[in-house]
Design an enzyme around this catalytic site. Structure first.
Site, short mmCIF file in Angstrom:
data_model
loop_
_atom_site.label_atom_id
_atom_site.label_comp_id
_atom_site.label_asym_id
_atom_site.label_seq_id
_atom_site.Cartn_x
_atom_site.Cartn_y
_atom_site.Cartn_z
N HIS A 105 46.00 38.39 34.48
CA HIS A 105 46.04 38.08 35.69
C HIS A 105 47.02 37.63 36.55
CE1 HIS A 105 43.95 36.63 38.64
NE2 HIS A 105 42.17 36.56 38.48
N GLU A 133 43.19 44.91 39.51
CA GLU A 133 42.21 43.81 40.91
C GLU A 133 43.97 43.75 41.84
OE1 GLU A 133 39.78 40.14 39.47
OE2 GLU A 133 42.06 39.59 38.99
#
Ligand code: 13P
Length: 243
Positions: free
Chosen positions: A93, A161
């Site tokens: 992430h 993302e």
């Protein structure tokens, strides 16, 4: 479709009560939805207990690159995450990439796979990289280095993302998103001979934009931050994705 709730560093012991409606919802719609909650480590056990008799799966938000036990203060290994009863772990992430390079992320993915966890592997470009037309080269580097020495991608879900979209309320244009998802698919096909990988989109997903996001080809679901911590909004997103 996958709906992955990434709670980041949010939630108290009482937050487990806010799963009630999602649990009921998951039971009605079980054919179509794969709901995965990734709460902070402190809440994993209570989330697991609460969702025991449901279709909801639980994951962690990161793991150490060493898969077992060791003298690493503050760290949590994939073995420990598996031992708790989790089935998933998010790795790479962008909020963890400040202290993790692609090489480290690769080792973490290998550690997670060695404990038979499913990996949600996040990639995405920063705003400056997008502005400089570097999106493709960044995504390619993250994919190839992150997946180095890993040929079986069966237990890996890719989450695209764009960093600039996380928490900003801004999502990519339909055209850009379609192109980037296709680029990720093509890269996996060429480098790993893999055509089956699931790809999620993450970044400011909300009830207003979900219908448009559902129109993008080859998206298998969503990794949702802020909007997933409110069960009404989370359910609203799932409902709108179906209707
Ligand atoms: P938001 O949905 O809050 O933009 O966060 C996205 C994210 O980082 C999920 O991992």
């Amino acid at each position: 479709m996958y709906f992955v709730a990434n709670w980041k560093m949010f939630g108290s012991i009482k937050s487990v009560n806010s799963l009630k409606k999602v649990i009921s919802y998951s039971k009605i719609k079980k054919r179509k939805l794969n709901i995965i909650y990734c709460p902070p480590y402190t809440l994993i056990k209570s989330f697991l207990d609460k969702t025991k008799n449901s279709n909801i799966k639980i994951g962690a938000q990161d793991c150490h690159s060493h898969s077992k036990y060791g003298p690493f203060t503050g760290a949590v290994s994939s073995k420990m995450i598996k031992d708790l009863g989790c089935e998933f772990v998010i790795i790479g992430h962008s909020e963890t990439r400040t202290i993790n390079n692609n090489k480290k992320i690769n080792l973490k993915i290998q550690a997670a796979l060695s404990e038979k966890l499913n990996v949600i592997f996040c990639i995405g470009e920063k705003l400056i990289e997008k502005k400089n037309n570097k999106t493709k080269s960044v995504l390619k580097k993250q994919l190839l280095e992150g997946l180095k020495n890993i040929n079986n991608l069966n237990n890996i879900i890719i989450a695209y993302e764009p960093v600039w979209s996380i928490g900003s309320g801004i999502i990519p244009t339909q055209n850009d998103l379609t192109k980037n998802i296709k680029f990720i698919k093509d890269t996996l096909k060429i480098s790993k001979n893999n055509t089956k990988s699931k790809i999620l989109y993450g970044g400011s997903v909300n009830p207003k934009n979900i219908k448009n996001l559902m129109r993008i080809n080859n998206i298998n679901g969503f990794l949702i931050g802020g909007a997933s911590t409110n069960e009404k909004i989370f359910i609203d997103i799932m409902k709108k994705s179906i209707n």
